[in-house]
Scaffold this active site. Structure first.
Site, PDB file in Angstrom:
ATOM      1  N   CYS A 105     -33.137  -6.951 -49.054  1.00 22.67           N
ATOM      2  CA  CYS A 105     -34.454  -6.715 -48.450  1.00 22.67           C
ATOM      3  C   CYS A 105     -35.591  -6.949 -49.444  1.00 22.67           C
ATOM      4  O   CYS A 105     -36.673  -7.411 -49.073  1.00 22.67           O
ATOM      5  CB  CYS A 105     -34.525  -5.289 -47.905  1.00 22.67           C
ATOM      6  SG  CYS A 105     -33.935  -4.029 -49.056  1.00 22.67           S
ATOM      7  N   CYS A 106     -35.342  -6.599 -50.721  1.00 23.44           N
ATOM      8  CA  CYS A 106     -36.458  -6.581 -51.680  1.00 23.44           C
ATOM      9  C   CYS A 106     -36.979  -7.975 -52.061  1.00 23.44           C
ATOM     10  O   CYS A 106     -38.205  -8.178 -52.079  1.00 23.44           O
ATOM     11  CB  CYS A 106     -36.067  -5.805 -52.927  1.00 23.44           C
ATOM     12  SG  CYS A 106     -35.636  -4.078 -52.623  1.00 23.44           S
ATOM     13  N   HIS A 109     -36.213   8.649 -45.237  1.00 25.05           N
ATOM     14  CA  HIS A 109     -36.098   7.338 -45.876  1.00 25.05           C
ATOM     15  C   HIS A 109     -37.490   6.770 -46.148  1.00 25.05           C
ATOM     16  O   HIS A 109     -38.321   6.690 -45.244  1.00 25.05           O
ATOM     17  CB  HIS A 109     -35.298   6.424 -44.945  1.00 25.05           C
ATOM     18  CG  HIS A 109     -34.980   5.085 -45.528  1.00 25.05           C
ATOM     19  ND1 HIS A 109     -35.766   3.983 -45.305  1.00 25.05           N
ATOM     20  CD2 HIS A 109     -33.973   4.685 -46.337  1.00 25.05           C
ATOM     21  CE1 HIS A 109     -35.232   2.935 -45.938  1.00 25.05           C
ATOM     22  NE2 HIS A 109     -34.148   3.338 -46.574  1.00 25.05           N
ATOM     23  N   HIS A 167     -31.057  -1.489 -35.907  1.00 18.86           N
ATOM     24  CA  HIS A 167     -32.148  -2.290 -36.478  1.00 18.86           C
ATOM     25  C   HIS A 167     -32.606  -3.413 -35.549  1.00 18.86           C
ATOM     26  O   HIS A 167     -33.165  -4.405 -36.009  1.00 18.86           O
ATOM     27  CB  HIS A 167     -31.755  -2.903 -37.828  1.00 18.86           C
ATOM     28  CG  HIS A 167     -31.674  -1.924 -38.958  1.00 18.86           C
ATOM     29  ND1 HIS A 167     -30.618  -1.075 -39.139  1.00 18.86           N
ATOM     30  CD2 HIS A 167     -32.529  -1.668 -39.985  1.00 18.86           C
ATOM     31  CE1 HIS A 167     -30.817  -0.335 -40.232  1.00 18.86           C
ATOM     32  NE2 HIS A 167     -31.967  -0.661 -40.756  1.00 18.86           N
ATOM     33  N   CYS A 220     -38.971  -2.393 -52.182  1.00 20.06           N
ATOM     34  CA  CYS A 220     -39.535  -2.439 -50.822  1.00 20.06           C
ATOM     35  C   CYS A 220     -40.453  -1.252 -50.551  1.00 20.06           C
ATOM     36  O   CYS A 220     -41.408  -1.370 -49.777  1.00 20.06           O
ATOM     37  CB  CYS A 220     -38.419  -2.428 -49.775  1.00 20.06           C
ATOM     38  SG  CYS A 220     -37.615  -4.011 -49.551  1.00 20.06           S
ATOM     39  N   GLU A 228     -31.924   6.937 -50.447  1.00 13.31           N
ATOM     40  CA  GLU A 228     -33.177   6.175 -50.469  1.00 13.31           C
ATOM     41  C   GLU A 228     -34.335   6.954 -49.868  1.00 13.31           C
ATOM     42  O   GLU A 228     -35.212   6.383 -49.226  1.00 13.31           O
ATOM     43  CB  GLU A 228     -33.000   4.839 -49.723  1.00 13.31           C
ATOM     44  CG  GLU A 228     -31.811   4.015 -50.209  1.00 13.31           C
ATOM     45  CD  GLU A 228     -31.790   2.600 -49.652  1.00 13.31           C
ATOM     46  OE1 GLU A 228     -32.400   2.371 -48.599  1.00 13.31           O
ATOM     47  OE2 GLU A 228     -31.165   1.732 -50.292  1.00 13.31           O
ATOM     48  N   HIS A 248     -35.265   2.341 -37.649  1.00 13.28           N
ATOM     49  CA  HIS A 248     -36.065   1.862 -38.776  1.00 13.28           C
ATOM     50  C   HIS A 248     -37.394   1.314 -38.262  1.00 13.28           C
ATOM     51  O   HIS A 248     -37.439   0.231 -37.688  1.00 13.28           O
ATOM     52  CB  HIS A 248     -35.321   0.775 -39.545  1.00 13.28           C
ATOM     53  CG  HIS A 248     -35.843   0.561 -40.936  1.00 13.28           C
ATOM     54  ND1 HIS A 248     -37.180   0.458 -41.232  1.00 13.28           N
ATOM     55  CD2 HIS A 248     -35.188   0.448 -42.127  1.00 13.28           C
ATOM     56  CE1 HIS A 248     -37.331   0.284 -42.537  1.00 13.28           C
ATOM     57  NE2 HIS A 248     -36.145   0.282 -43.101  1.00 13.28           N
TER      58      HIS A 248
HETATM   59 ZN    ZN Z   1     -35.635  -3.398 -50.462  1.00 12.81          ZN
END
Ligand code: ZN
Length: 663
Positions: free
Chosen positions: A420-421, A275, A154, A345, A327, A205
């Site tokens: 993350c959200c 994803h 990442h 997200c 996911e 990502h």
């Molecule tokens: Zn998220």
């Protein structure tokens, strides 16, 4: 002190996440200024500004994100906290959210989180290495490794969120400090990746692609656009096939490279895969590249991918993703209910991609999907008090649901291991006015309906319109021209895809006009004070799914306007659980506005029955199938009250369902 957008008819320029270059080849451009001054979204944004964003700094301190950066800066000692390599992005996404909010605060000096923003920017600058590199995980945990573990590291994802935060901060304040940090990292990446440089690779990502295009737009640095194009085009060549294992490998089918969209080039892809957030961030970046370069092949690929995603892999709420564990997208029409993944997200990413597609093409269908996602799959991600969150957004919670905690629970949570959200919701709500309206040479387009003021340039001069509406509770949208040049121009209003009947008044007189491809285009020599009123029919309706969606065959969902509704256990007195309810679709639906409930919502009430349990076979939940269907309804009659889906999980825990059986 004012943290909220201050009401008033005169807009001041409000910067947003997409500022197209002068040479961008697009149909539409975001309005130069946009203000939401009242109504539904004003209240949601007020909570975001006054509750959600202010709680960020203390949370980032307590869970360790800031500690990790201090370790990288050498100003603290101890262990890296958390296991995930991308924890810096919680900080940078919060900085982006705070910056968009700051941009709307008058006067700017009164922004309440200004000191927190400054403190975090100083920390990022201290943590940055001399060569520009910045990611606390690799600096602290794996100091010898750089850009080697690209599948799971990442590193470029973190750079992307840093860049987006820096662009937002620069647009909001005009200050260079965070932008300087971001440019140093971007320059280091550009010196490291690509032809003639040490690394030919991409990030597991996506995220840096869209960020680099925005950095190009903000600074004029052509190298950033070129680098974004390189990352878009190098994906799909199996560069991520080798390397250490990553989350999702165990579940990813087809092979891991498809999980990261590295199995086929974007231009050749036939369907979305892997994803969900990775896929959608990649497509947002590809749309940005296509906008700035005019690349027709890239644009055609995205239109193809959008159709495949929307027709076969989208939940009614606009939620995306069929699999909890990995996911990712499922197979066509694999749209489970209680195990729907629909990460918050993913809804944010879908809105970001669809906005770019709306600007690129001018087509209303992208704004239709944005509306559905905003009001349903996205907004359910945050509680009404702005303090608790959902990572996944299922469409059903069964009677007897047992929460095992963790990020994937169907119960609201104050924060997540992988957080993350929450900051993603914060940055979208803080920048929401940017996503509502656009202009082109011919006039102004209203994509979404929120009380406020929207302005931008056209060939006939600058235009400003004011919108007054109680949407989504009422379908009346009143538009008043506040500013217009001397010539004719076109006011375009989107007629939502769900809307079957509407009426239009121009200057108080009924007007016959039919929407074309989702747009009502009303041309005239508009003068200040001129009015247009669009009345969208808001009758509640029952929706069924394509028969291939096995999970909901024989079921209907209640919708009204842009809102998907659901039953929550707490609203059904006398009904012991939701697993046995049956809706009678012939009985009709009644609308009841409830100012006392959930901050004021309109409910839809229907009639149904409590299904009698079949006799016999106590220990075995199956029985001989009937050869002919029964026609006589059985069971106790009950009244069923449906609330908007976005408002679920704000009271006592209980069961919930969107899709209701009819037999
Ligand atoms: Zn998220």
């Amino acid at each position: 002190m004012s943290l909220s957008p201050s009401p008033g008819p005169t807009p001041t320029p409000v910067p947003g996440p997409v500022r197209l270059g002068d040479r961008a080849q697009v149909a539409l451009r975001p309005t130069e200024s946009a203000r939401v001054t009242g109504g539904f979204w004003y209240e949601r944004r007020r909570v975001n500004a006054e509750v959600s964003i202010p709680q960020g700094p203390a949370l980032l301190d307590s869970v360790g994100n800031l500690h990790n950066l201090r370790l990288a800066a050498g100003t603290a000692s101890g262990e890296y906290r958390g296991e995930l390599p991308f924890l810096d992005t919680d900080v940078t996404k919060w900085l982006e959210a705070a910056s968009w909010q700051w941009a709307q605060t008058d006067p700017k000096a009164e922004f309440a989180q200004a000191e927190d923003v400054d403190r975090m920017i100083r920390l990022l600058a201290e943590a940055q290495q001399d060569n520009g590199y910045l990611q606390s995980y690799y600096q602290v945990v794996k100091p010898g490794l750089r850009f080697v573990e690209l599948r799971w590291g990442h590193e470029l994802y973190c750079a992307g969120h840093l860049i987006q935060a820096a662009v937002a901060h620069h647009r909001a304040t005009g200050r260079e400090d965070l932008l300087t940090v971001a440019r140093r990292f971007a320059d280091h990446i550009d010196d490291t990746f690509g032809p003639g440089n040490p690394v030919d690779g991409i990030c597991g990502h996506p995220e840096i692609e869209t960020a680099l295009v925005e950095l190009y737009r903000e600074t004029g640095g052509q190298r950033y656009l070129n680098l974004a194009g390189y990352f878009v085009d190098r994906r799909g060549h199996g560069l991520l096939r080798d390397g250490p294992p990553m989350l999702g490998d165990a579940h990813a089918v087809p092979p891991p490279s498809a999980y990261c969209q590295d199995h086929v080039p974007v231009r050749e892809a036939e369907t979305v895969t892997g994803h969900v957030v990775r896929q959608l961030y990649l497509l947002a970046g590809a749309a940005d590249v296509a906008a700035e370069t005019g690349d027709p092949q890239l644009r055609a690929a995205m239109e193809r991918l959008w159709e495949s995603m929307t027709t076969t892999r989208t939940h009614l709420t606009g939620g995306l993703g069929a699999h909890h564990e990995s996911e990712d997208f499922g197979d066509p029409y694999e749209l489970p209910n209680e195990r729907a993944y629909c990460e918050t997200c993913a809804a944010v990413a879908s809105i970001q991609w669809n906005w770019r597609m709306a600007l690129l093409t001018g087509r209303a269908r992208y704004s239709d999907l944005m509306e559905r996602t905003l009001f349903n799959g996205f907004l359910a991600g945050v509680s009404q008090d702005g303090l608790r969150w959902l990572y996944v957004n299922p469409l059903r919670v069964r009677d007897g649901y047992e929460s095992h905690g963790g990020d994937n629970t169907a119960r609201r949570t104050p924060w997540f291991t992988c957080a993350c959200c929450p900051p993603n919701v914060m940055r979208l709500l803080a920048s929401l006015p940017h996503y509502l309206a656009s202009t082109d040479a011919d006039g102004l387009q209203l994509h979404q309906y929120a009380t406020g003021s929207y302005a931008g340039p056209t060939d006939g001069g600058r235009v400003t319109v004011r919108v007054d509406t109680d949407y989504p509770w009422q379908g009346r949208i009143a538009v008043t021209v506040d500013e217009a040049g001397p010539g004719e121009w076109t006011l375009s209003l989107r007629v939502p895809q769900w809307c079957e009947q509407y009426t239009l008044e121009v200057g108080g007189t009924p007007a016959e006009q039919v929407a074309e491809d989702g747009w009502l285009r009303i041309r005239g020599a508009w003068r200040p004070g001129d009015t247009v009123v669009l009345n969208l029919g808001m009758e509640p309706r029952l929706t069924e799914a394509d028969p291939r969606v096995d999970a909901v065959r024989g079921c209907v969902a209640v919708e009204r306007g842009p809102l998907v509704h659901c039953l929550e256990q707490v609203d059904q007195p006398g009904v012991p659980g939701l697993d046995d309810i049956v809706l009678d679709p012939a009985a009709g639906l009644t609308v009841r506005h409830r100012p006392d409930l959930l901050g004021g919502v309109t409910t839809v009430v229907g009639s149904g029955r409590l299904r009698a349990r079949p006799a016999g076979g106590d220990w075995w939940p199956y029985r001989a199938a009937r050869r002919t269907p029964t026609s006589t309804p059985t069971g106790t009659p009950v009244e069923l009250t449906a609330i908007p889906y976005y408002a679920w999980a704000n009271r006592e825990d209980g069961s919930m369902r969107v899709w209701l059986p009819t037999s």
